[in-house]
Structure formats: structure tokens, C-alpha cells
Design an enzyme around this catalytic site. Structure first.
Site, PDB file in Angstrom:
ATOM      1  N   GLU A 211       0.865  -1.178   0.000  1.00 20.35           N
ATOM      2  CA  GLU A 211       0.000   0.000   0.000  1.00 20.35           C
ATOM      3  C   GLU A 211       0.905   1.232   0.000  1.00 20.35           C
ATOM      4  O   GLU A 211       1.861   1.298   0.767  1.00 20.35           O
ATOM      5  CB  GLU A 211      -0.881  -0.005   1.246  1.00 20.35           C
ATOM      6  CG  GLU A 211      -1.858   1.154   1.310  1.00 20.35           C
ATOM      7  CD  GLU A 211      -2.681   1.128   2.590  1.00 20.35           C
ATOM      8  OE1 GLU A 211      -3.898   0.953   2.509  1.00 20.35           O
ATOM      9  OE2 GLU A 211      -2.090   1.279   3.671  1.00 20.35           O
ATOM     10  N   ARG A 431       5.180 -13.981   9.667  1.00 16.14           N
ATOM     11  CA  ARG A 431       5.490 -12.560   9.590  1.00 16.14           C
ATOM     12  C   ARG A 431       6.839 -12.301  10.252  1.00 16.14           C
ATOM     13  O   ARG A 431       7.195 -12.946  11.238  1.00 16.14           O
ATOM     14  CB  ARG A 431       4.394 -11.782  10.314  1.00 16.14           C
ATOM     15  CG  ARG A 431       4.577 -10.276  10.333  1.00 16.14           C
ATOM     16  CD  ARG A 431       3.433  -9.640  11.087  1.00 16.14           C
ATOM     17  NE  ARG A 431       3.518  -8.192  11.094  1.00 16.14           N
ATOM     18  CZ  ARG A 431       2.606  -7.397  11.635  1.00 16.14           C
ATOM     19  NH1 ARG A 431       1.544  -7.924  12.207  1.00 16.14           N
ATOM     20  NH2 ARG A 431       2.743  -6.088  11.601  1.00 16.14           N
ATOM     21  N   LYS A 441       3.377   1.188  10.402  1.00 19.15           N
ATOM     22  CA  LYS A 441       3.607   2.459   9.697  1.00 19.15           C
ATOM     23  C   LYS A 441       3.187   3.642  10.553  1.00 19.15           C
ATOM     24  O   LYS A 441       3.831   4.691  10.545  1.00 19.15           O
ATOM     25  CB  LYS A 441       2.841   2.468   8.376  1.00 19.15           C
ATOM     26  CG  LYS A 441       3.444   1.568   7.311  1.00 19.15           C
ATOM     27  CD  LYS A 441       2.634   1.645   6.030  1.00 19.15           C
ATOM     28  CE  LYS A 441       3.175   0.672   4.987  1.00 19.15           C
ATOM     29  NZ  LYS A 441       2.342   0.661   3.766  1.00 19.15           N
TER      30      LYS A 441
END
Length: 709
Positions: A211, A431, A441
Site C-alpha cells: 500500500e 510474519r 507504519k
């Protein structure tokens, strides 16, 4: 405090550290089984660890609050060294033996976790035992006996269960303990890339869909490099897709930097796309679901909807007629006052135990300007709805996703089946979670906005740009990801591992230079009357790196710490020059050395038991370079944060400090971005190359070096 240890892969160094800190930790309960976790005092939640070094790190960070910054740097070096020691045993042993020739302990004047980590690595290494048969390595043997004689070490070795001792003897080298949710087969596969199910050579298509709302961090790097691995392994294709379904988060500037980040990682996608290219198609599929009674339009307030989904209560709009739903859908598409209160939800199963299947939202009304499509659309799909559609349309065969998406997999396939699309295969992997780090973020943005770091590329940041600027190589990143493979084992990774791999990459090619502390000690050489030069290889074992010119004068400079280690009447080896006999050492009452008188003894080639030291010529013909060595620490002091812990409680400590140095003239040739080694000080990346005085300034620009952990 409770330590859970894996019997098959005992964390010997970690157990030695547990005993080392027993006085500070208080009551310690060591439990043997299949698990690998530590429950710290004043904490109820166990923290999983991977290797013995991980456990050492957790304990060190929790119980050693008095370590000075440079002590931490040295400790980091030895912990990293212990990880790679067994891989290149002859080279490692030779280096360690030479280092221990002038040291009792590896760090400071007393036992530390650095000694315990390296000792435990050697203790279980069959390679070391084999090499020691032909070469005694007296310094290491002396040091090993000293460490084994420590009360805490002897106690641990004596109390190890018999079956654990057998596993230590069988292992021959350090192996990573794994969590009890891994089968024996899973343990064998950890660190390897597992073959993709249903994959055919030349037909595999994978994708990397970031993204555009921030810079790529090391977690994204794992995803990108993992996809690249399968692209190359199966001679397939890699799609680079920007997920721009949310106009509020989409940023054209971030797209630009992400493309640059991908280029920095040396990843070359076969196709670049945007989810927004398929907005019309996704709107058609949304209408298809509405017309078939598989979706409905809901104007329930967000908070109420959230509560109803948690309590498995159906929305009052769930059974609206198709006509009512289509009418409200048109209002959404217009972005009307009524439309903005609505969303479209898939009609799946409100009684499902899986919350992701309880009528998830698939479209929202957001009359905002989109960076690519402008004001053409007032409605935008959710990521969960768009992802399976675009994956299918773009021909993706294997969707690589982290385990956190596991509960969304049934939803992914429901959309595929409901619309009637080709079904990709989902492959899950763990992950990437790093200690002393946040990868959110939102949290990383906070650090930037608060001015706690210099920007997204600050070397303390876990961004791709940050770690590369600190001296990480792309090859080391690639090897680090390959070492983990596509394992599903979830543990927090220590930064030690990745920096240890990085050292193996840069050590064979990094040129060697010399720099001294800002106030060096002069060594006056008897019989030397004129300055002279000699060529010196930039790398002792790699002639391809090139050579440099080194000056010799009647007055040499050395570090104060080396001057204090000199002994009158003994030879000292001045690296790249030869042996020098120490005649007289001049000191102040407090023991500070002010100068040394010495005589070159270059015909003597016995370097085995001499003190090895670096030096510079004090001569106008050999002008020194002003150098600043910059060191960094973690921006978060706690290794692993609890789920509800505020990261802001663990900031504010010193994380950056500079040490002024004097460098040799050859350093004028380095360029920004170069990685090199300052002899006996470690590896550094050139942040700013030196430059002569400009017309506007009488001062030369100094050389700024960032320490590579």
C-alpha cells in the site's frame, strides 16, 4: 522467572546467562520440554525465543542496565561472532586466538555474556574439537578453562539433564530451538524454502502488493524477496501491484519511493499494476453479488455494526430486497448524503465462529479525490474484496501471505466462488518480527513526526532505506530471508542474526584502513631519520581490493589503550610495519602514557606472542583525515513489547553518539556508500566522504562513518 527450554536443541549460552544473572533475577524455574520461551519477572506472558543468542539478548537487555554504549557495541560484535563462528571455523578460531592473546575476558575486565555466548558455541562445536587436535590454540584453551572454572558455568554444566547433555553432544553445532507448535518434520524444514503446492515450472505467478502509505520496511523486504525467490526458482513471473483501494491513504510520492526501495532491493518485477485499474470490473462484480442476493447495502452506524458482528447479530438491512439494495447502491455511487452513510456487505454467515465471515464490508462510500482516478468514483472496494479479484484476473497462481491473514482465507475463497473466478492457491509464511523494533507504519510515522529520528532513512529505522544506509547489503538481506525460508514458526528475530550474515558478506571485500583516537600517544623511533612510504594491501586476503600507500616517520602515533598495554624490553608488532622494541614508557602519576621511546626491530619476524597494534605516522607528508565514527542503538529499549504495551514508555535513551578520530591519508579516497573496516574497530559505511576546503569555507569536510553492527 520461568525459562522453557527445548530438549532437542538446548540453549546452552542462554542457560549460562540465566545463572550469570540469577542474583538479579531471583527465583528461576527452568522447565525442559518442546517449548522455547521466557517469562520475565513482573510479566505473565511468555516471550518466545529462537536461538540461544535470542535468550541471551532478552536477559541482557532486562538485567544489565549499566552497560556503556561502546560496551554494547563490543558485546554486539561477539554475539554476532558466536552465530557465524561454526560456519568458518579455521578463520574464526585464528581470529579469536589472536584477540585473546592480550585479553583475559572478551569485554572489559570481568566475565560477560560475550564470553558465555562464544564459550557455548565452542563447547558444542565438533568442528572446533577437530581443529584443536592439530593446532592447540593456547590462548583459546586458556580462556576456555577460565570460563569453565567460573562457578556459575560449572553449576549449569553439572546440572544439565543427561538426555540434554546427549543432545548437546549429538548436535555438533548450534541449532535453533523451535516452538512446540512445530512438528519434527517442520523443524527439519525450518530455514528452507518449501516447495509450492501445485506449482509448475514456468507457470508460477506471484505478486507483491504494498500500500502506498509509507516507506518499505524490513518486513516488506521479506515479502518482496520471498516472492522473488519463488519467481526465480520456478522461472515464473512477479507482479508488482500498488494496493490503492483507499484514496485517503494513497500517496503518489510514496509510490515513487516504494519503486525506488524495490530497485534498491535489486528486485525486477515482470509487471507493474494498480488495483485502481480494475475499479469498473469490481463495481460490476459488486452489483452481481447484490443482484444475486449475496450482498446487501447497510446504513448501520460503524460502532453498532462492529458490536453486532462481535455478538453475531444480523443487521436490520440483511434481508432488504434486491431493489432496495440497488437503489441504495446508486446513492453510494453518487456520493449523496444518504450514500455516504452506507456500505455494501457480503451476505455470508453471521453465526460463524470466524469473525471474518460475519458479513464483511466489501464497498464503502468515500467521495474523496483519488490520486490516480481523481473524482471519477465515489465508492471504493475494501482490500479483502479487491485482493482475490485482482489476484485471479492478473493470473496469480500463488498468493503468499503472512499467518496473520489466516482467518481471512475462507473469506478470500468465498468471494472467488461467489463471483465465479479462477482460484489462486494461498501459501502462508510467518510474519517477520524483530526485537527492539516496531514495524507499524503509524508508529514509524510518529517517530519521524516527533523528530526522534532524522527521517524515514535514519539508520535507526527498520525501513529498507534505514538498514541499507547503516551498512546492510542486499545480499545479506537475501541470505537472511533464505535462512528463514517459508517457515511458519513465529518467533521474534534478533538483529544479531542479520548483521552476522552481513559481516560474512562484507568481510571478504571490505578494504582495511586505520584510525586512532583523537589524543594519540607518540612513539619516538630511534634510528629513523627520514620519512618513507611502503605499499600495503587494502585487504590481507584479497588482492583484488587493491593497495594503499602508508607513510613511516620517526614519530608514530598509537592509541592510549595500546600504549598502556606495552611493556619495556618487549617487542610490539606495529601492523603492516613490523616488530618494534619498546625501550622506555613515559607516564604521568595517574598512569596515563605521555610518550614511548622505541627501536625498530624489523629483522625479528616472531609475531606469535607480541601485542598487535595500529598506528599512524606523525608527519606533514602524511596529513591525517578528520573522522567521525557514528554509533547507533535501538530506538526502543525493550526487546519484545506486550500486546497492550505502549512503545513510548521505552524511548528517550541515547540512541546515537559520535566519536572523533584521526584517520590515515588513504581515507581521502573513499566514497559515500562504501563499506570498509577500520582495523580493530569494526566495519563502517561511509555516510559522507571527506572533501578539501571549499572557496566559502577554510575547513575541510570531515569523513563521517556509520558503524555497521
Amino acid at each position: 522467572m520461568k525459562i522453557a527450554c527445548n530438549k532437542v536443541n538446548p540453549p546452552l549460552g542462554g542457560l549460562l546467562t540465566v545463572e550469570f544473572y540469577r542474583a538479579a533475577a531471583g527465583n528461576i524455574d527452568v522447565v525442559w520440554g518442546n517449548d522455547s520461551s521466557v517469562t520475565l519477572p513482573n510479566s505473565k506472558k511468555p516471550v518466545p525465543y529462537g536461538t540461544s543468542n535470542d535468550l541471551i539478548r532478552i536477559l541482557e537487555n532486562n538485567f544489565n542496565k549499566s552497560a556503556e554504549p561502546l560496551q554494547k557495541v563490543t558485546m554486539n560484535h561477539w554475539l554476532s561472532f558466536s552465530l557465524i563462528l561454526d560456519d568458518e571455523i579455521p578463520k574464526s578460531i585464528e581470529y579469536l586466538d589472536k584477540t585473546l592473546s592480550t585479553l583475559t575476558y572478551l569485554v572489559g575486565e570481568s566475565l560477560s555474556v560475550s564470553d558465555l555466548a562464544v564459550f557455548s558455541a565452542l563447547y558444542v562445536s565438533t568442528k572446533f574439537k577437530e581443529v584443536s587436535k592439530s593446532s592447540p590454540f593456547k590462548n583459546i584453551q586458556r580462556w576456555m578453562k577460565l570460563i569453565e572454572a567460573q562457578a556459575s558455568v560449572g553449576k549449569v554444566l553439572k546440572e544439565l539433564p543427561n538426555d540434554v547433555l546427549e543432545n548437546l553432544n549429538k548436535s555438533g553445532s548450534r541449532r535453533s530451538p523451535v516452538n512446540n507448535n512445530e512438528s519434527s518434520q517442520g523443524r527439519q524444514q525450518e530455514g528452507k524454502f518449501i516447495e509450492l503446492p501445485h506449482a509448475e515450472m514456468g507457470k508460477v505467478v506471484v505478486r507483491f502488493p504494498p500500500e502506498a502509505s509509507g516507506y518499505l520496511h524490513i518486513g516488506h523486504a521479506k515479502a518482496a524477496l520471498l516472492n522473488q525467490y519463488y519467481q526465480q526458482a520456478f522461472q515464473g513471473k512477479l507482479v508488482m501491484r500498488f494496493d490503492d483501494t483507499n484514496p485517503a491513504k494513497e500517496n503518489a510520492e510514496f509510490e515513487k519511493v516504494i519503486l525506488e526501495d524495490v530497485e534498491m532491493l535489486e528486485i525486477k518485477p515482470d509487471m507493474f499494476t494498480h488495483t485502481s485499474q480494475y475499479f469498473d470490473l469490481m463495481m460490476e462484480y459488486c452489483e452481481k453479488l447484490i443482484k444475486e442476493g449475496k450482498a446487501f447495502v447497510d446504513d448501520t452506524p460503524a460502532e453498532q455494526m462492529k458490536n453486532e458482528r462481535e455478538q453475531k447479530i444480523e443487521s436490520k438491512n440483511r434481508n432488504n430486497s434486491v431493489e432496495v439494495n440497488l437503489k441504495l447502491w446508486e446513492e453510494m455511487k453518487k456520493g449523496s448524503e444518504q450514500g455516504v452513510t452506507c456500505c455494501v456487505r457480503a451476505k455470508i454467515d453471521m453465526k460463524s465462529a470466524n469473525g471474518c465471515m460475519r458479513d464483511p464490508t466489501i464497498y464503502r462510500c468515500k467521495p474523496e479525490t483519488h490520486p490516480r482516478t481523481g473524482n471519477q468514483y465515489k465508492v471504493y472496494p475494501t482490500y479483502d474484496f479487491a485482493c482475490p479479484i485482482v489476484d485471479s484476473v492478473e493470473g496469480v497462481t500463488h498468493v503468499l501471505r503472512t499467518m496473520e491473514y489466516h482467518d481471512r482465507d475462507p473469506q478470500f475463497y468465498w468471494f472467488i466462488d461467489a463471483i465465479g473466478l479462477r482460484k489462486p492457491y494461498i501459501w502462508e509464511y510467518s510474519r517477520l518480527s524483530m526485537t527492539n523494533t516496531v514495524l507499524s507504519k503509524r508508529k514509524l510515522t510518529w517517530f519521524v513526526e516527533q523528530g526522534l529520528v532524522d527521517g524515514w532513512d535514519d539508520p535507526r529505522m527498520p525501513t529498507v532505506r534505514g538498514v541499507l544506509r547503516r551498512g546492510m547489503t542486499v545480499e545479506a538481506l537475501r541470505q537472511f530471508i533464505q535462512a528463514q525460508g517459508s517457515s511458519r514458526s513465529v518467533v521474534f528475530m534478533e538483529w544479531d542474526k542479520i548483521w552476522a550474515i552481513n559481516k560474512k558478506v562484507i568481510d571478504p571485500i571490505a578494504p582495511r584502513y586505520t584510525a586512532l583516537e583523537e589524543t594519540p600517544v607518540p612513539v619516538n623511533l630511534k634510528g629513523v631519520t627520514a620519512d618513507s612510504t611502503m605499499p600495503v594491501a587494502l585487504h590481507p586476503k584479497n588482492p583484488d581490493v587493491g593497495s594503499k600507500t602508508v607513510w613511516v616517520s620517526q614519530r608514530l602515533l598509537i592509541d592510549q589503550v595500546d600504549a598502556k598495554a606495552l611493556k619495556e624490553g618487549e617487542n610490539a608488532t606495529f601492523i603492516n610495519y613490523g616488530n618494534i622494541m619498546i625501550d622506555k614508557i613515559h607516564k604521568t602519576p595517574d598512569g596515563t602514557v605521555t610518550s614511548v621511546d622505541a627501536t625498530p626491530n624489523l629483522d625479528n619476524k616472531d609475531y606469535k606472542k607480541t601485542l598487535k597494534l595500529t598506528w599512524l605516522a606523525d608527519s606533514p607528508q602524511s596529513p591525517m583525515v578528520e573522522v567521525y565514527c557514528v554509533y547507533f542503538d535501538h530506538i526502543i529499549s525493550k526487546p519484545v513489547l506486550g500486546k497492550d504495551e505502549d512503545f513510548k514508555q521505552y524511548i528517550g535513551h541515547q540512541t546515537r553518539w559520535e566519536i572523533p578520530m584521526l584517520g590515515e591519508p588513504a581515507l581521502n579516497a573513499v566514497r559515500t556508500g562504501d563499506i570498509m573496516q577500520l582495523q580493530r574497530r569494526g566495519f563502517f559505511r561511509v555516510e559522507s566522504a571527506p572533501a578539501p576546503p571549499s572557496p566559502h569555507s577554510a575547513r575541510a569536510r570531515p569523513l563521517v562513518l556509520f558503524h555497521v553492527p
